[in-house]
Design a protein around this motif. Sequence first.
Motif, PDB file in Angstrom:
ATOM      1  N   VAL A  42       0.850  -1.190   0.000  1.00  0.00           N
ATOM      2  CA  VAL A  42       0.000   0.000   0.000  1.00  0.00           C
ATOM      3  C   VAL A  42       0.884   1.238   0.000  1.00  0.00           C
ATOM      4  CG1 VAL A  42      -1.658   1.333   1.362  1.00  0.00           C
ATOM      5  CG2 VAL A  42      -1.929  -1.135   1.140  1.00  0.00           C
ATOM      6  N   MET A  43       0.670   2.091  -0.995  1.00  0.00           N
ATOM      7  CA  MET A  43       1.447   3.321  -1.102  1.00  0.00           C
ATOM      8  C   MET A  43       0.556   4.549  -1.191  1.00  0.00           C
ATOM      9  SD  MET A  43       4.481   2.033  -3.585  1.00  0.00           S
ATOM     10  CE  MET A  43       5.470   3.487  -3.331  1.00  0.00           C
ATOM     11  N   GLY A  44      -0.736   4.331  -1.244  1.00  0.00           N
ATOM     12  CA  GLY A  44      -1.658   5.451  -1.341  1.00  0.00           C
ATOM     13  C   GLY A  44      -3.083   4.943  -1.281  1.00  0.00           C
ATOM     14  N   ASN A  45      -4.006   5.815  -1.560  1.00  0.00           N
ATOM     15  CA  ASN A  45      -5.418   5.466  -1.533  1.00  0.00           C
ATOM     16  C   ASN A  45      -5.837   4.954  -2.902  1.00  0.00           C
ATOM     17  OD1 ASN A  45      -5.447   6.221   1.157  1.00  0.00           O
ATOM     18  ND2 ASN A  45      -5.863   8.349   0.650  1.00  0.00           N
ATOM     19  N   VAL A  46      -6.974   4.249  -2.953  1.00  0.00           N
ATOM     20  CA  VAL A  46      -7.328   3.519  -4.173  1.00  0.00           C
ATOM     21  C   VAL A  46      -8.767   3.764  -4.609  1.00  0.00           C
ATOM     22  CG1 VAL A  46      -5.654   1.664  -3.724  1.00  0.00           C
ATOM     23  CG2 VAL A  46      -7.980   1.443  -2.868  1.00  0.00           C
ATOM     24  N   SER A  47      -8.988   3.522  -5.887  1.00  0.00           N
ATOM     25  CA  SER A  47     -10.339   3.580  -6.440  1.00  0.00           C
ATOM     26  C   SER A  47     -11.070   2.282  -6.099  1.00  0.00           C
ATOM     27  CB  SER A  47     -10.263   3.742  -7.962  1.00  0.00           C
ATOM     28  OG  SER A  47      -9.725   2.563  -8.539  1.00  0.00           O
ATOM     29  N   GLU A  48     -12.338   2.228  -6.442  1.00  0.00           N
ATOM     30  CA  GLU A  48     -13.134   1.025  -6.194  1.00  0.00           C
ATOM     31  C   GLU A  48     -12.546  -0.180  -6.941  1.00  0.00           C
ATOM     32  OE1 GLU A  48     -17.639  -0.481  -7.248  1.00  0.00           O
ATOM     33  OE2 GLU A  48     -17.305   1.659  -6.980  1.00  0.00           O
ATOM     34  N   ALA A  49     -12.137   0.012  -8.186  1.00  0.00           N
ATOM     35  CA  ALA A  49     -11.552  -1.076  -8.980  1.00  0.00           C
ATOM     36  C   ALA A  49     -10.226  -1.534  -8.369  1.00  0.00           C
ATOM     37  CB  ALA A  49     -11.345  -0.629 -10.420  1.00  0.00           C
ATOM     38  N   GLU A  50      -9.430  -0.588  -7.913  1.00  0.00           N
ATOM     39  CA  GLU A  50      -8.156  -0.939  -7.289  1.00  0.00           C
ATOM     40  C   GLU A  50      -8.372  -1.663  -5.965  1.00  0.00           C
ATOM     41  OE1 GLU A  50      -5.350   2.685  -8.990  1.00  0.00           O
ATOM     42  OE2 GLU A  50      -6.754   3.086  -7.350  1.00  0.00           O
ATOM     43  N   LEU A  51      -9.434  -1.333  -5.250  1.00  0.00           N
ATOM     44  CA  LEU A  51      -9.753  -2.050  -4.011  1.00  0.00           C
ATOM     45  C   LEU A  51     -10.031  -3.513  -4.310  1.00  0.00           C
ATOM     46  CD1 LEU A  51     -10.285  -2.074  -0.945  1.00  0.00           C
ATOM     47  CD2 LEU A  51     -12.665  -1.479  -1.474  1.00  0.00           C
ATOM     48  N   ARG A  52     -10.759  -3.791  -5.393  1.00  0.00           N
ATOM     49  CA  ARG A  52     -11.012  -5.188  -5.781  1.00  0.00           C
ATOM     50  C   ARG A  52      -9.689  -5.910  -6.043  1.00  0.00           C
ATOM     51  NH1 ARG A  52     -15.524  -2.895  -8.407  1.00  0.00           N
ATOM     52  NH2 ARG A  52     -14.397  -2.724 -10.369  1.00  0.00           N
ATOM     53  N   GLU A  53      -8.735  -5.226  -6.671  1.00  0.00           N
ATOM     54  CA  GLU A  53      -7.423  -5.827  -6.921  1.00  0.00           C
ATOM     55  C   GLU A  53      -6.689  -6.104  -5.613  1.00  0.00           C
ATOM     56  OE1 GLU A  53      -5.248  -3.355  -9.661  1.00  0.00           O
ATOM     57  OE2 GLU A  53      -6.871  -3.411 -11.135  1.00  0.00           O
ATOM     58  N   ILE A  54      -6.788  -5.184  -4.668  1.00  0.00           N
ATOM     59  CA  ILE A  54      -6.161  -5.375  -3.353  1.00  0.00           C
ATOM     60  C   ILE A  54      -6.780  -6.598  -2.657  1.00  0.00           C
ATOM     61  CG2 ILE A  54      -5.949  -4.397  -1.014  1.00  0.00           C
ATOM     62  CD1 ILE A  54      -4.051  -2.995  -2.817  1.00  0.00           C
ATOM     63  N   LEU A  55      -8.104  -6.719  -2.704  1.00  0.00           N
ATOM     64  CA  LEU A  55      -8.771  -7.873  -2.081  1.00  0.00           C
ATOM     65  C   LEU A  55      -8.314  -9.169  -2.739  1.00  0.00           C
ATOM     66  CD1 LEU A  55     -12.398  -6.489  -1.632  1.00  0.00           C
ATOM     67  CD2 LEU A  55     -10.627  -6.757   0.125  1.00  0.00           C
ATOM     68  N   HIS A  56      -8.178  -9.145  -4.059  1.00  0.00           N
ATOM     69  CA  HIS A  56      -7.698 -10.329  -4.774  1.00  0.00           C
ATOM     70  C   HIS A  56      -6.263 -10.654  -4.335  1.00  0.00           C
ATOM     71  CE1 HIS A  56      -7.201 -13.255  -7.949  1.00  0.00           C
ATOM     72  NE2 HIS A  56      -6.100 -12.628  -8.332  1.00  0.00           N
ATOM     73  N   ILE A  58      -4.905  -9.966  -1.439  1.00  0.00           N
ATOM     74  CA  ILE A  58      -4.980 -10.543  -0.090  1.00  0.00           C
ATOM     75  C   ILE A  58      -5.316 -12.032  -0.189  1.00  0.00           C
ATOM     76  CG2 ILE A  58      -6.287 -10.567   2.086  1.00  0.00           C
ATOM     77  CD1 ILE A  58      -6.618  -7.501   1.717  1.00  0.00           C
ATOM     78  N   GLU A  59      -6.277 -12.354  -1.059  1.00  0.00           N
ATOM     79  CA  GLU A  59      -6.668 -13.755  -1.223  1.00  0.00           C
ATOM     80  C   GLU A  59      -5.498 -14.598  -1.720  1.00  0.00           C
ATOM     81  OE1 GLU A  59     -10.078 -16.452  -3.421  1.00  0.00           O
ATOM     82  OE2 GLU A  59      -9.576 -14.511  -4.288  1.00  0.00           O
ATOM     83  N   VAL A  60      -4.792 -14.125  -2.736  1.00  0.00           N
ATOM     84  CA  VAL A  60      -3.667 -14.876  -3.288  1.00  0.00           C
ATOM     85  C   VAL A  60      -2.580 -15.073  -2.238  1.00  0.00           C
ATOM     86  CG1 VAL A  60      -1.773 -14.783  -4.979  1.00  0.00           C
ATOM     87  CG2 VAL A  60      -4.114 -14.238  -5.688  1.00  0.00           C
ATOM     88  N   LEU A  61      -2.245 -13.992  -1.512  1.00  0.00           N
ATOM     89  CA  LEU A  61      -1.211 -14.107  -0.484  1.00  0.00           C
ATOM     90  C   LEU A  61      -1.628 -15.047   0.641  1.00  0.00           C
ATOM     91  CD1 LEU A  61       0.059 -10.424  -0.230  1.00  0.00           C
ATOM     92  CD2 LEU A  61       1.226 -12.375  -1.271  1.00  0.00           C
ATOM     93  N   SER A  62      -2.907 -15.039   1.000  1.00  0.00           N
ATOM     94  CA  SER A  62      -3.354 -15.942   2.072  1.00  0.00           C
ATOM     95  C   SER A  62      -3.303 -17.395   1.617  1.00  0.00           C
ATOM     96  CB  SER A  62      -4.748 -15.560   2.569  1.00  0.00           C
ATOM     97  OG  SER A  62      -5.723 -15.796   1.589  1.00  0.00           O
ATOM     98  N   LYS A  63      -3.611 -17.644   0.353  1.00  0.00           N
ATOM     99  CA  LYS A  63      -3.522 -19.014  -0.173  1.00  0.00           C
ATOM    100  C   LYS A  63      -2.066 -19.459  -0.259  1.00  0.00           C
ATOM    101  CE  LYS A  63      -7.897 -19.215  -2.594  1.00  0.00           C
ATOM    102  NZ  LYS A  63      -8.577 -19.401  -3.886  1.00  0.00           N
ATOM    103  N   GLN A  64      -1.179 -18.552  -0.659  1.00  0.00           N
ATOM    104  CA  GLN A  64       0.242 -18.886  -0.696  1.00  0.00           C
ATOM    105  C   GLN A  64       0.753 -19.183   0.710  1.00  0.00           C
ATOM    106  OE1 GLN A  64       1.886 -15.474  -2.697  1.00  0.00           O
ATOM    107  NE2 GLN A  64       1.587 -16.371  -4.727  1.00  0.00           N
TER     108      GLN A  64
END
Length: 173
Positions: A42-56, A58-64
């Motif tokens: 995280v380096m700044g604030n995000v748009s709604e679309a970028e938030l979806r990417e952040i959530l994705h 998080i999911e990938v990192l948690s699975k790893q």
Amino acid sequence: MTAGKDAPASHELGHVAQRLASFAAGCLGTSSPAKTGSRLGVMGNVSEAELREILHHIEVLSKQRAAGQAGQSSGYPESTSETDRPGSSFQQALKEACGVDAEHLHLYLPRDAGGKVDLLQIFRMENGKATAEAPAKYVDSCGGCDALADYVDHPSDLPKVTPDEFPKLGLEV
């Protein structure tokens, strides 16, 4: 909580933001929101679309992380789906943790002056860097956040909460 026509109250914004930060910390196995934000890049604030990417992300990192803990050296691939949307089991866990489904989560998170989701506030960061915490002022309990303990390996890994933050958490937890 459900997304409706009315704007969420400010106490709901803080409540959902705290729960999102704790959920992400549990998924990544970090000990504080600032460390979670740093790990997510995280380096700044995000748009709604970028938030979806952040959530994705998080999911990938948690699975790893889960694959690593299970002793699978190959881990999970960088992307689990063709679209950068969280999977259904992750979405369900996110909804249980935050009280809001992933599609409406952005409506319940604090915004900056430009209207972007304020990840720096959520992850307690300044200009993309973790803020210094004053350990002497923090208490050992999450003050009623027992439900969040389901999303971390060790409940002691939950972020520390100052006595000043208790009213912000509300009694809804």
